[in-house]
Enzyme design. Structure first.
Site, PDB file in Angstrom:
ATOM      1  N   ARG A  49       0.926  -1.184   0.060  1.00  0.00           N
ATOM      2  CA  ARG A  49       0.118   0.130  -0.106  1.00  0.00           C
ATOM      3  C   ARG A  49       1.096   1.311   0.014  1.00  0.00           C
ATOM      4  NH1 ARG A  49      -3.944   0.429   4.609  1.00  0.00           N
ATOM      5  NH2 ARG A  49      -2.320  -0.289   5.774  1.00  0.00           N
ATOM      6  N   LYS A  59       3.413 -11.958   9.649  1.00  0.00           N
ATOM      7  CA  LYS A  59       2.700 -11.916   8.215  1.00  0.00           C
ATOM      8  C   LYS A  59       2.980 -12.694   7.263  1.00  0.00           C
ATOM      9  CE  LYS A  59       2.581  -7.082   7.001  1.00  0.00           C
ATOM     10  NZ  LYS A  59       2.762  -5.946   6.201  1.00  0.00           N
ATOM     11  N   ARG A  74      -1.769  -1.822  14.861  1.00  0.00           N
ATOM     12  CA  ARG A  74      -0.854  -2.545  15.568  1.00  0.00           C
ATOM     13  C   ARG A  74      -1.047  -2.787  16.872  1.00  0.00           C
ATOM     14  NH1 ARG A  74       1.602  -2.062  11.867  1.00  0.00           N
ATOM     15  NH2 ARG A  74       3.902  -1.058  11.383  1.00  0.00           N
TER      16      ARG A  74
END
Ligand code: ATP
Length: 274
Positions: free
Chosen positions: A69, A133, A270
């Site tokens: 992004r 991730k 987060r």
């Protein structure tokens, strides 16, 4: 499994014909292309949209300029990552595609579960495995130009870390997920499972919208009930208890001042530092 096969690059066996033969009916109209190397599969499909006759999957065995992004970079390594994009035409205007990243996250999580890979979703566009991730989603859409205003194209880019080296993790600056046995799976079966899951979800999204996915997304939420922060431009703008997503895909946080709904934009979620 032989020692020889253990070190083989299983992505070398990827074949459009074999993926197509293993796909469910919803994915049968998808044209599948595999290239050895490209900069960004999203960029390639976006540039070629006017020429596309129908839904198209472009998979790169090696992606050299993967995008995240807001112009960020997505790193990958040949044989250790899966990098592909799916261009899909919707019979709805582009503004109706809000929330599509959440539906795609659900589709990928459910497809990976079929391979015994249990992931959680991190709003708005990441898949986590053991808190790290595993995959990122980047959706770029196009509704202007020559297509009618009630039709839109989305290019859905996906990068999956199967077994990235520690050096890549160090470059990124935080640990990433690694599932070495995922790189040893039959890659055509894996891709057919992912593509079929995506196609099923995109058909459902076009007909039912995000409503068909919010409950499923919330049941996969990595941070439900946990203290999280929302960061905008390096600044913490909200802190509170994560409460899932609402009907238009906003992330809900219960803060001391009440419930806040956060739009995707370019903010980061987060877990609060311990
Ligand atoms: P954040 O995790 O900070 O909220 P994001 O989800 O907004 O980030 P994206 O733009 O989706 O981030 O992905 C790009 C970012 O992900 C990069 O800035 C980099 O920090 C990280 N990154 C790049 N390549 C990988 C990878 N292969 N695996 C995990 N993270 C990566």
């Amino acid at each position: 499994m032989s020692a020889c096969r253990y070190n083989a690059d299983m992505t070398a066996t990827l074949s459009p014909e074999q993926i197509a033969a293993l796909c469910r009916p919803s994915a049968q109209p998808v044209r599948i292309r595999i290239v050895e190397e490209t900069g960004s599969t999203n960029a390639d499909l976006l540039a070629g949209l006017p020429m596309l006759a129908g839904p198209t999957l472009l998979l790169a065995k090696h992606q050299t300029a993967g995008r995240g992004r807001a112009g960020r970079t997505w790193l990958s390594a040949q044989g250790k990552s899966l990098t592909f994009s799916l261009a899909w035409k919707f019979g709805v205007p582009v503004h109706a595609l809000v929330g599509l990243p959440l539906a795609v996250g659900v589709a990928l999580a459910e497809a990976l579960a079929m391979f015994n890979i249990d992931v959680k979703l991190k709003w708005p566009n990441d898949l986590l495995y053991n808190g790290r991730k595993l995959a990122g989603i980047l959706i770029e859409s196009a509704g202007a130009g020559s297509v009618p205003h009630d039709v839109s194209w989305a290019v859905i880019g996906i990068g999956i870390n199967m077994s990235l080296d520690q050096s890549v993790s160090e470059h990124i600056g935080r640990p990433v997920a690694s599932i070495p046995w995922m790189a040893e799976l039959d890659q055509n079966t894996l891709m057919a499972g992912l593509l079929s899951g995506l196609a099923d979800a995109l058909v459902q999204f076009e007909h039912e919208g995000l409503a068909a996915f919010t409950g499923r997304w919330n049941s996969l939420d990595a941070y439900a009930g946990q203290v999280v922060t929302i960061i905008d431009n390096g600044q913490v703008v909200h802190e509170g208890i994560g409460a899932g997503v609402d009907g238009i895909g906003r992330f809900l946080i219960d803060t001391p001042g009440g419930r806040v709904a956060v739009m995707a934009g370019d903010v980061s979620l987060r877990p609060r530092e311990a």
